[in-house]
Scaffold this active site. Structure first.
Site, PDB file in Angstrom:
ATOM      1  CE  LYS A  32      13.452  -4.680 -33.946  1.00  0.00           C
ATOM      2  NZ  LYS A  32      14.476  -3.727 -34.362  1.00  0.00           N
ATOM      3  CG  HIS A  62      16.190  -0.700 -27.400  1.00  0.00           C
ATOM      4  ND1 HIS A  62      15.852  -1.121 -28.665  1.00  0.00           N
ATOM      5  CD2 HIS A  62      16.718   0.546 -27.552  1.00  0.00           C
ATOM      6  CE1 HIS A  62      16.163  -0.181 -29.532  1.00  0.00           C
ATOM      7  NE2 HIS A  62      16.691   0.853 -28.898  1.00  0.00           N
ATOM      8  CE  LYS A  66      15.013   4.490 -27.127  1.00  0.00           C
ATOM      9  NZ  LYS A  66      16.471   4.611 -27.158  1.00  0.00           N
ATOM     10  CD  GLU A 100      17.071   4.847 -36.341  1.00  0.00           C
ATOM     11  OE1 GLU A 100      18.152   4.522 -35.837  1.00  0.00           O
ATOM     12  OE2 GLU A 100      16.310   4.065 -36.926  1.00  0.00           O
ATOM     13  CG  ASP A 119      14.580  -1.991 -37.872  1.00  0.00           C
ATOM     14  OD1 ASP A 119      14.940  -2.905 -37.125  1.00  0.00           O
ATOM     15  OD2 ASP A 119      15.198  -0.914 -37.981  1.00  0.00           O
ATOM     16  CG  HIS A 124      11.350   0.109 -31.301  1.00  0.00           C
ATOM     17  ND1 HIS A 124      11.573  -0.842 -30.338  1.00  0.00           N
ATOM     18  CD2 HIS A 124      12.413   0.035 -32.145  1.00  0.00           C
ATOM     19  CE1 HIS A 124      12.728  -1.460 -30.598  1.00  0.00           C
ATOM     20  NE2 HIS A 124      13.246  -0.947 -31.690  1.00  0.00           N
ATOM     21  CE  LYS A 213      17.544   2.251 -39.901  1.00  0.00           C
ATOM     22  NZ  LYS A 213      18.017   2.108 -38.534  1.00  0.00           N
TER      23      LYS A 213
HETATM   24  C1  BG6 Z   1      16.628  -0.988 -33.393  1.00  0.00           C
HETATM   25  C2  BG6 Z   1      16.556  -1.048 -34.871  1.00  0.00           C
HETATM   26  O1  BG6 Z   1      15.622  -1.768 -32.799  1.00  0.00           O
HETATM   27  O2  BG6 Z   1      16.450   0.369 -32.933  1.00  0.00           O
HETATM   28  C3  BG6 Z   1      17.579  -0.117 -35.523  1.00  0.00           C
HETATM   29  O3  BG6 Z   1      16.797  -2.379 -35.319  1.00  0.00           O
HETATM   30  C4  BG6 Z   1      17.459   1.283 -34.958  1.00  0.00           C
HETATM   31  O4  BG6 Z   1      17.447  -0.094 -36.935  1.00  0.00           O
HETATM   32  C5  BG6 Z   1      17.442   1.266 -33.429  1.00  0.00           C
HETATM   33  O5  BG6 Z   1      18.546   2.040 -35.447  1.00  0.00           O
HETATM   34  C6  BG6 Z   1      17.154   2.636 -32.871  1.00  0.00           C
HETATM   35  O6  BG6 Z   1      17.299   2.613 -31.475  1.00  0.00           O
HETATM   36  P1  BG6 Z   1      17.626   3.949 -30.646  1.00  0.00           P
HETATM   37  O7  BG6 Z   1      17.581   3.521 -29.235  1.00  0.00           O
HETATM   38  O8  BG6 Z   1      18.971   4.415 -31.107  1.00  0.00           O
HETATM   39  O9  BG6 Z   1      16.566   4.927 -31.025  1.00  0.00           O
END
Ligand code: BG6
Length: 356
Positions: A32, A62, A66, A100, A119, A124, A213
């Site tokens: 993505k 991704h 998980k 995050e 994003d 996700h 964030k």
């Molecule tokens: C990414 C985003 O797809 O996922 C990022 O572009 C984000 O901004 C990240 O920080 C978070 O992934 P994870 O696996 O650390 O939760």
């Protein structure tokens, strides 16, 4: 291709591969973002289909790699005790948190064209939503799971919050001073939105998605709250019977919590809640990093970590509508937050917030 979603760049690469006859029998894997709105995603999709058949295009997410996300399938479809109650008759509300702790680091250039909604939500969060609410797929094949998820994507809409807006956006203090960020930027780094899946199974169940964030902690979880029993023996004010709750902790902890009212206190005569924890870190299975899982799946041509074009396009259609809504007075809507004052702001701004 873990590269920016720039049509010309992808076009150059694909045409280059084609020129050197590297396309035949190849699989193309795209990280993505897949496009930046409905129109660009459609254009990219149509372009790729000129070179690759759909089954050779892997649009990877991704979060689907998980461990605890993959476990949703087992929890929902291998436990007959949950199957009949997984609907609006028994479920009161669902919350999906993707918080995050960090900021945007040095990704200002990308983030300025994106913001948290594109994003994290378009891909996700909506994938987590679809897996949590989809009907039982016919089989565990990629096509059947995708079909079940697509059916959910078709029916997602904004929840009717009455006088409050279903979407609240914020920007963390100091974002405008980050590298490559416009000092007057109105890009959102936080969103709280309430959605609904408009069908007989789910109508009336608010699905609260919160992502941002620079939050108080890094955490991703899915919380399913069940309705309380209608004719309960216990007076709600005196005993505070808690809702049954399933909490799937995707990260940083990998476990599932089930809250039940399981103890009878002979003194107060109240039912007392207990939380059962099913942990995965401490058992014999070794948890893998999501990219490790994703790569392993790719080499085995297992497409569970991928999304098909209809899911992506339907998700973009919803996100386009939300972005359009937010464009009206974005400046006034965007609040500036830090991890400490966020809850207070949300009490005023958001449609449905639980203090926890
Ligand atoms: C990414 C985003 O797809 O996922 C990022 O572009 C984000 O901004 C990240 O920080 C978070 O992934 P994870 O696996 O650390 O939760």
């Amino acid at each position: 291709m873990a590269i920016p979603s720039d049509f010309e760049l992808i076009k150059n690469i694909v045409e280059g591969l084609d020129y050197h006859r590297l396309i035949k029998k190849s699989v193309i894997v795209l990280e993505k973002p897949f496009g930046f709105d409905y129109k660009s995603a459609k254009k990219l999709n149509n372009f790729l289909l000129n070179f690759f058949p759909e089954k050779m295009i892997y649009r990877i997410d991704h979060y689907l790699a998980k461990d605890l996300v993959q476990d949703i399938l087992a929890l929902r479809f291998a436990n007959p005790i949950f199957v009949p109650i997984w609907n609006n008759k028994y479920i009161q509300d669902i919350t999906i948190n993707i918080w995050e702790k960090g900021g945007i680091r040095n990704r200002g250039q990308y983030y300025e064209g994106s913001g948290v909604i594109k994003d994290m939500i378009q891909n996700h969060a909506l994938q987590l939503l679809a897996l949590t609410l989809m009907e039982r797929p016919k089989s565990l094949s990629y096509n059947d799971i995708d079909l079940a998820k697509t059916n959910i994507f078709k029916k997602i809409k904004l929840y009717d919050c009455g006088r409050r807006a279903p979407v609240a956006i914020g920007q963390y203090e100091g974002y405008r001073q980050e590298k490559y960020v416009d000092p007057k930027s109105l890009v959102e780094t936080f969103v709280s939105m309430v959605l609904e899946v408009d069908d007989d199974n789910w109508r009336g169940v608010p699905i609260h998605i919160v992502s941002g964030k620079k939050m108080a902690k890094k955490t991703t979880d899915i919380i399913v709250n069940f309705k309380n029993i209608e004719h309960c023996f216990w007076n709600q004010d005196r005993c505070q019977i808690k809702n049954n709750q399933i909490r799937i902790n995707i990260q940083p902890h990998n476990d599932i919590h089930l809250q039940l009212n399981s103890e009878f206190d002979p003194v107060s005569k109240c039912a007392i809640p207990t939380v059962l924890r099913f942990g995965f870190e401490d058992n014999k299975f070794i948890l893998k990093d999501s990219y490790e899982n994703a790569l392993q799946d790719l080499f085995c041509q297992d497409r569970f970590t991928c999304t098909n074009s209809s899911e992506i396009l339907l998700a973009w259609r919803l996100i386009d509508r939300i972005m359009k809504l937010l464009e009206l007075n974005r400046k006034e809507k965007l609040f500036i937050y830090n991890a400490k004052n966020l809850v207070k702001i949300l009490e005023k701004e958001s449609c449905l917030v639980k203090k926890e």
